[in-house]
Write an enzyme that holds these catalytic residues in place. Structure first.
Site, mmCIF file in Angstrom:
data_model
loop_
_atom_site.group_PDB
_atom_site.id
_atom_site.type_symbol
_atom_site.label_atom_id
_atom_site.label_comp_id
_atom_site.label_asym_id
_atom_site.label_seq_id
_atom_site.Cartn_x
_atom_site.Cartn_y
_atom_site.Cartn_z
ATOM 1 N N ARG A 1 59.981 78.830 54.412
ATOM 2 C CA ARG A 1 60.781 79.771 53.610
ATOM 3 C C ARG A 1 60.740 79.406 52.119
ATOM 4 O O ARG A 1 60.854 78.246 51.752
ATOM 5 C CB ARG A 1 62.239 79.752 54.088
ATOM 6 C CG ARG A 1 63.150 80.582 53.179
ATOM 7 C CD ARG A 1 64.487 80.863 53.775
ATOM 8 N NE ARG A 1 65.200 79.673 54.183
ATOM 9 C CZ ARG A 1 66.325 79.694 54.906
ATOM 10 N NH1 ARG A 1 66.830 80.849 55.304
ATOM 11 N NH2 ARG A 1 66.910 78.571 55.246
ATOM 12 N N ARG B 1 81.150 79.876 62.655
ATOM 13 C CA ARG B 1 80.182 78.901 63.132
ATOM 14 C C ARG B 1 80.822 77.857 64.018
ATOM 15 O O ARG B 1 80.141 76.934 64.472
ATOM 16 C CB ARG B 1 79.579 78.188 61.924
ATOM 17 C CG ARG B 1 78.190 78.612 61.580
ATOM 18 C CD ARG B 1 77.838 77.793 60.379
ATOM 19 N NE ARG B 1 76.444 77.645 60.160
ATOM 20 C CZ ARG B 1 75.728 78.459 59.393
ATOM 21 N NH1 ARG B 1 76.258 79.520 58.868
ATOM 22 N NH2 ARG B 1 74.471 78.185 59.184
ATOM 23 N N ARG C 1 64.624 75.715 49.649
ATOM 24 C CA ARG C 1 66.013 75.261 49.765
ATOM 25 C C ARG C 1 66.080 73.775 50.097
ATOM 26 O O ARG C 1 65.290 73.281 50.882
ATOM 27 C CB ARG C 1 66.739 76.065 50.863
ATOM 28 C CG ARG C 1 67.534 77.236 50.312
ATOM 29 C CD ARG C 1 68.034 78.179 51.373
ATOM 30 N NE ARG C 1 68.808 77.556 52.442
ATOM 31 C CZ ARG C 1 69.416 78.253 53.411
ATOM 32 N NH1 ARG C 1 69.346 79.575 53.422
ATOM 33 N NH2 ARG C 1 70.088 77.645 54.358
ATOM 34 N N LYS D 1 68.943 85.931 60.161
ATOM 35 C CA LYS D 1 70.227 86.608 59.886
ATOM 36 C C LYS D 1 70.211 87.248 58.488
ATOM 37 O O LYS D 1 70.557 88.414 58.330
ATOM 38 C CB LYS D 1 71.400 85.613 59.983
ATOM 39 C CG LYS D 1 71.539 84.963 61.354
ATOM 40 C CD LYS D 1 72.732 84.022 61.417
ATOM 41 C CE LYS D 1 72.616 82.819 60.505
ATOM 42 N NZ LYS D 1 71.494 81.903 60.801
ATOM 43 N N ARG E 1 70.333 70.516 61.378
ATOM 44 C CA ARG E 1 70.992 71.823 61.452
ATOM 45 C C ARG E 1 70.871 72.421 62.859
ATOM 46 O O ARG E 1 71.798 73.064 63.337
ATOM 47 C CB ARG E 1 70.391 72.779 60.414
ATOM 48 C CG ARG E 1 70.891 72.467 59.000
ATOM 49 C CD ARG E 1 69.988 73.022 57.935
ATOM 50 N NE ARG E 1 69.940 74.462 57.912
ATOM 51 C CZ ARG E 1 68.943 75.163 57.372
ATOM 52 N NH1 ARG E 1 67.918 74.540 56.825
ATOM 53 N NH2 ARG E 1 68.980 76.473 57.382
#
Ligand code: AP5
Ligand code: MG
Length: 218
Positions: A127, A88, A160, A13, A171
């Site tokens: 990431r 969400r 992160r 996203k 998640r």
């Protein structure tokens, strides 16, 4: 163009939002980025959000909805916006409808980036983000020239806190339980368009922009 970019954690996203927002000249409104900026600035909001984010859980609706309502009322969102990571929950989606109908600016389209769970884990665990300019890299799919250093500004990259294996699993669970029902919600509203989010980034951007163009013409 008033668009919601939906999809699982790690679907891309944030990566796609940059290109789409630039293409249309609209602001990218990312609730995750807003929370992370507050955590970095050590605000009260940041302290509250961090507890939920580190556990892989959603920040409570009351907090999140108010932030987005204020952000959408700012001038730069009058000509359009791209929401990244909001709504969400169905409760957030209902609140968004209410806010937008008060502003007289209904949504044009909800674009869902579709991706397999295995790919989510690969993307999130690799990431890396630049501490200074915020550019997002991937150790395998989009590595910088020198490991741990941003090619754009030369600063240090970090992982992160919520991209650790256990939190990633949580998640995905939270997404399936609380966020996936939005697909039915927006399908019923006639707003949902889905595209596959696997493959090269630029091909996904092309698919996204083509799909948005068609949806806006409908
Ligand atoms: P948020 O920041 O929104 O995180 P998320 O939805 O989990 O999504 P990500 O940002 O992790 O992934 P992305 O889809 O943006 O992927 P990206 O482009 O970075 O939210 C974080 C937390 O904040 C939540 O858990 C919650 O606690 C809280 N929160 C936020 N909004 C909330 C709300 N509305 N209500 C309540 N709580 C909220 O890409 C991922 C990686 O893949 C990158 O390394 C990238 O380089 C790579 N990549 C991207 N595209 C490709 C490709 N095509 N091929 C290969 N690699 C790719
Ligand atoms: Mg993101």
């Amino acid at each position: 163009m008033r668009v919601v970019l939906a999809g699982a954690p790690g679907a891309g996203k944030g990566t796609q939002a940059k290109f789409i927002a630039k293409h249309y000249g609209i602001p990218q409104i990312s609730t995750g980025d807003i929370f992370r900026a507050n955590i970095a600035a050590q605000t009260e909001l940041g302290k509250e959000a961090k507890r939920f984010m580190d556990a892989g859980d959603l920040v409570p609706d009351e907090v999140t909805i108010g932030i987005v309502r204020d952000r959408l009322a700012q001038d730069d969102a009058r000509a359009g916006f791209l929401l990244d990571g909001f709504p969400r929950t169905v409760h957030q989606a209902v609140a968004l409808n209410k806010t937008l109908s008060e502003l007289g600016t209904p949504l044009d389209v909800v674009l869902e980036l579709q991706i397999e769970d295995d790919e989510v884990v690969r993307r999130l665990s690799g990431r890396r983000t630049c501490r200074k300019c915020g550019h997002v890299w991937h150790v395998e799919f989009d590595p910088p020239a020198q490991e741990g250093v941003c090619d754009v500004c030369g600063s240090e990259l970090f992982q992160r806190d919520d991209d650790l294996p256990e939190t990633i699993r949580r998640r995905i669970e939270v997404y399936n339980e609380q966020t996936a029902p939005l697909v039915g919600f927006y399908t019923a509203a006639g707003l949902l368009r889905g595209i596959t989010a696997q493959g090269p980034v630029d091909e996904i951007t092309e698919r996204a922009i083509e799909t948005l163009k068609t949806a806006a013409d409908d």
